[in-house]
Write a protein that holds these residues in place. Structure first.
Motif, mmCIF file in Angstrom:
data_model
loop_
_atom_site.group_PDB
_atom_site.id
_atom_site.type_symbol
_atom_site.label_atom_id
_atom_site.label_comp_id
_atom_site.label_asym_id
_atom_site.label_seq_id
_atom_site.Cartn_x
_atom_site.Cartn_y
_atom_site.Cartn_z
ATOM 1 N N LYS A 60 0.834 -1.207 0.000
ATOM 2 C CA LYS A 60 0.000 0.000 0.000
ATOM 3 C C LYS A 60 0.867 1.254 0.000
ATOM 4 O O LYS A 60 0.566 2.235 -0.699
ATOM 5 N N HIS A 61 1.943 1.209 0.784
ATOM 6 C CA HIS A 61 2.863 2.345 0.867
ATOM 7 C C HIS A 61 3.497 2.629 -0.496
ATOM 8 O O HIS A 61 3.540 3.782 -0.943
ATOM 9 N N LYS B 138 1.165 4.192 -3.021
ATOM 10 C CA LYS B 138 1.007 5.636 -2.835
ATOM 11 C C LYS B 138 2.159 6.392 -3.484
ATOM 12 O O LYS B 138 1.972 7.482 -4.046
ATOM 13 N N LYS B 139 3.363 5.814 -3.400
ATOM 14 C CA LYS B 139 4.510 6.442 -4.053
ATOM 15 C C LYS B 139 4.302 6.473 -5.574
ATOM 16 O O LYS B 139 4.627 7.462 -6.241
ATOM 17 N N ALA C 127 3.286 12.112 -1.947
ATOM 18 C CA ALA C 127 3.658 10.840 -1.303
ATOM 19 C C ALA C 127 4.852 11.001 -0.377
ATOM 20 O O ALA C 127 5.894 10.383 -0.561
#
Length: 235
Positions: free
Chosen positions: A62-63, A66-67, A100
């Motif tokens: 998920k991280h 986002k990037k 992000a």
């Protein structure tokens, strides 16, 4: 007398043999019990590590996504700047979406405990031990890129833009919407702003590349753990 001596001798030898056999059996049972205990510890360690890394994978996916979204937003904005078609709405939308800036901080409680307690030595798979002990180095390299990006954004981008772009606040009525809009347009045309955006874009490219490698390593470790449990512990 010779016959009696021979019988006693044979009897003594037999007793000694029985004692030796008993000792060997006891040692074998003790060794078997120790091995069983070590295997139990190893299995529990593997299960705990698997649970932790699978959770870390879910969070990091998920991280990293986002990037990628942040990178896509920047790419769109850069293309608008290059084309010279940047509108006030485009600029505001870019800043509202953000870029992000969050950092990734996984849960490594189990791994730290396994390493610090020495339980990592109970793992029989040498490749898995190497991957686990080298995991933190790869993570640190990734986090350093994120921190550099955040520091750059704060030092160069946020401070610079905050001095040029207005805060939209109804409490301040001395600036008209037309004047606000012109400030945004002026901002987008500055060389410093464009350089900052391009540098931000470059940071995200590196972060996504290293993040992709980090995610692959995490999945590989999880695969090694899964195979180790399946091949050596599942009945």
């Amino acid at each position: 007398m010779e016959n009696k001596t021979g019988k006693y001798f044979k009897y003594a030898i037999g007793e000694i043999v029985l004692v030796v056999i008993g000792i060997l059996i006891a040692l074998s049972l003790n060794n078997w019990n120790e091995v069983r205990k070590e295997r139990t510890v190893e299995l529990e360690t593997l299960k705990d590590l698997k649970s932790e890394i699978e959770q870390n994978i879910l969070v990091f996916e998920k991280h990293l996504n986002k990037k990628r979204i942040g990178k896509k937003n920047i790419d769109t904005y850069v293309n608008l700047l290059i084309a010279g078609n940047t509108s006030v709405e485009d600029i505001i939308a870019f800043f509202d979406k953000g870029y992000a800036g969050a950092t990734y901080n996984p849960s490594n409680g189990v791994l730290n405990s396994v390493i610090n307690s020495g339980n990592i030595n109970t793992l029989t798979n040498k490749e898995l031990k190497y991957e686990l002990t080298s995991w933190k180095d790869v993570l640190i390299d990734y986090q350093e890129e994120e921190i550099l990006s955040l520091n750059y954004n704060f030092t160069h981008i946020d401070n610079f833009e905050n001095n040029l772009k207005p805060k939209r606040d109804v409490r301040f009525s001395d600036t008209s919407k037309k004047e606000y809009d012109q400030m945004y347009i002026n901002l987008s045309k500055t060389l410093s702003h464009r350089n900052h955006i391009l540098e931000m874009q470059n940071f995200l490219v590196m972060i996504i590349e290293e993040g992709t490698s980090l995610l692959s390593k995490m999945k590989f470790i999880n695969q090694l753990i899964t195979l180790e449990i399946k091949d050596n512990f599942d009945d």
